[in-house]
Design an enzyme around this catalytic site. Sequence first.
Site, PDB file in Angstrom:
ATOM      1  N   SER A 130       0.805  -1.168   0.127  1.00  0.00           N
ATOM      2  CA  SER A 130       0.044  -0.067   0.039  1.00  0.00           C
ATOM      3  C   SER A 130       0.916   1.267   0.086  1.00  0.00           C
ATOM      4  O   SER A 130       1.755   1.577  -0.898  1.00  0.00           O
ATOM      5  CB  SER A 130      -0.955  -0.054   1.151  1.00  0.00           C
ATOM      6  N   ASP A 284      -8.339  -5.482  -5.900  1.00  0.00           N
ATOM      7  CA  ASP A 284      -7.958  -4.356  -5.323  1.00  0.00           C
ATOM      8  C   ASP A 284      -9.019  -3.215  -5.868  1.00  0.00           C
ATOM      9  O   ASP A 284      -8.671  -2.877  -7.073  1.00  0.00           O
ATOM     10  CB  ASP A 284      -6.591  -3.884  -5.407  1.00  0.00           C
ATOM     11  N   HIS A 313      -7.755  -5.152  -1.356  1.00  0.00           N
ATOM     12  CA  HIS A 313      -6.746  -4.497  -0.893  1.00  0.00           C
ATOM     13  C   HIS A 313      -5.814  -5.212   0.024  1.00  0.00           C
ATOM     14  O   HIS A 313      -4.701  -5.451   0.306  1.00  0.00           O
ATOM     15  CB  HIS A 313      -6.960  -3.034  -0.565  1.00  0.00           C
TER      16      HIS A 313
END
Length: 340
Positions: A130, A284, A313
């Site tokens: 991320s 995602d 995600h």
Amino acid sequence: MSDATGCWTISDVPLQCGAMLPQLRLVYQTYGELASDRRNVILYPTSYGAQHRDIDWLVKPGGILDPTRWFIIIPNMLGNGLSSSPSTGDLPGLAEQGYYFTHWDNVTAQERLLRDVFGIEQVALVYGWSMGAQQAYHWGALYGDRVERIVAVCGTARTTEHNRIFLESLRSALTADPTWNGTTFDGIPERGYHTFARIYASWAASQAFYRAGLYRQQGYESLEDYLWRGWEQNYRRRDPRDLMAMLDTWLHCDVSDNPLYQGDYERAMGAISAKTLVMPSTTDLYFTPEDCAAESALIPGAVYRPISSIWGHRAGNPVYSPDDAAFLRDAVQTWLHGEG
């Protein structure tokens, strides 16, 4: 093998946004032992809202990152409540004036930490998920001759317009709270936290995740229980000013927006010489596989290997998904051993 927490500080640091930070504090955690040649280093930057103890579950013998062989450093991102943040008092008046941290600030500070504290010149791997992946790309572009490998999990080197809408909705959720006075919060943003957490939860996992009710596998009794304990309580641990600061860093993420590349995004991506493994999740919603594939094509020799998962995600931080964790572990170990 030993673990240690450290706090490194430097004075009068110019931020990319134009402010002068009187003191920059970088809190970090290390795992394992630094080799005599200082070449067994893995850098593992933190993600949004996370501090090192939130993401170090994968650092263990035989894990995704193995401290019996590697010296692993987790530097806490600026704004996360441990390193310099609005809540730590290291930004007197600056946060209220609209200043912000960028990944240029994060990565250049991390590079100085490695040199000044540990004498480290070469990094075997920058591993990030991320916002950690965003920092990994910045490391590759800014210090290409110092980074041997990158594993970028569920992240992009530049924030897309679609991603920006999500971030603006989170910011709006916090600033719509009656405790927001235009520059800071006068109290606890009860409504802001509530709305923020629900927006985040709706994007973080896929539609298939919710259809399957996988949150029940984590011990939640209902969807509402999951949203409250799994999301809202989690973000209530963070000062809302810090949540805003990290949003601003994410919003300003662009690997080329710095003095070195001056906005030339393709040149910045093409300058990444580290052996790069790009690992998005197929479901995602923040960092879509299409966006990640497009970036992978700009990096010389990059390998694109998506995680096939309905965890969205969170497939990139699979605390509760053993299959995704095993997939990541095998991919990372193969990449580290030069077999990719």
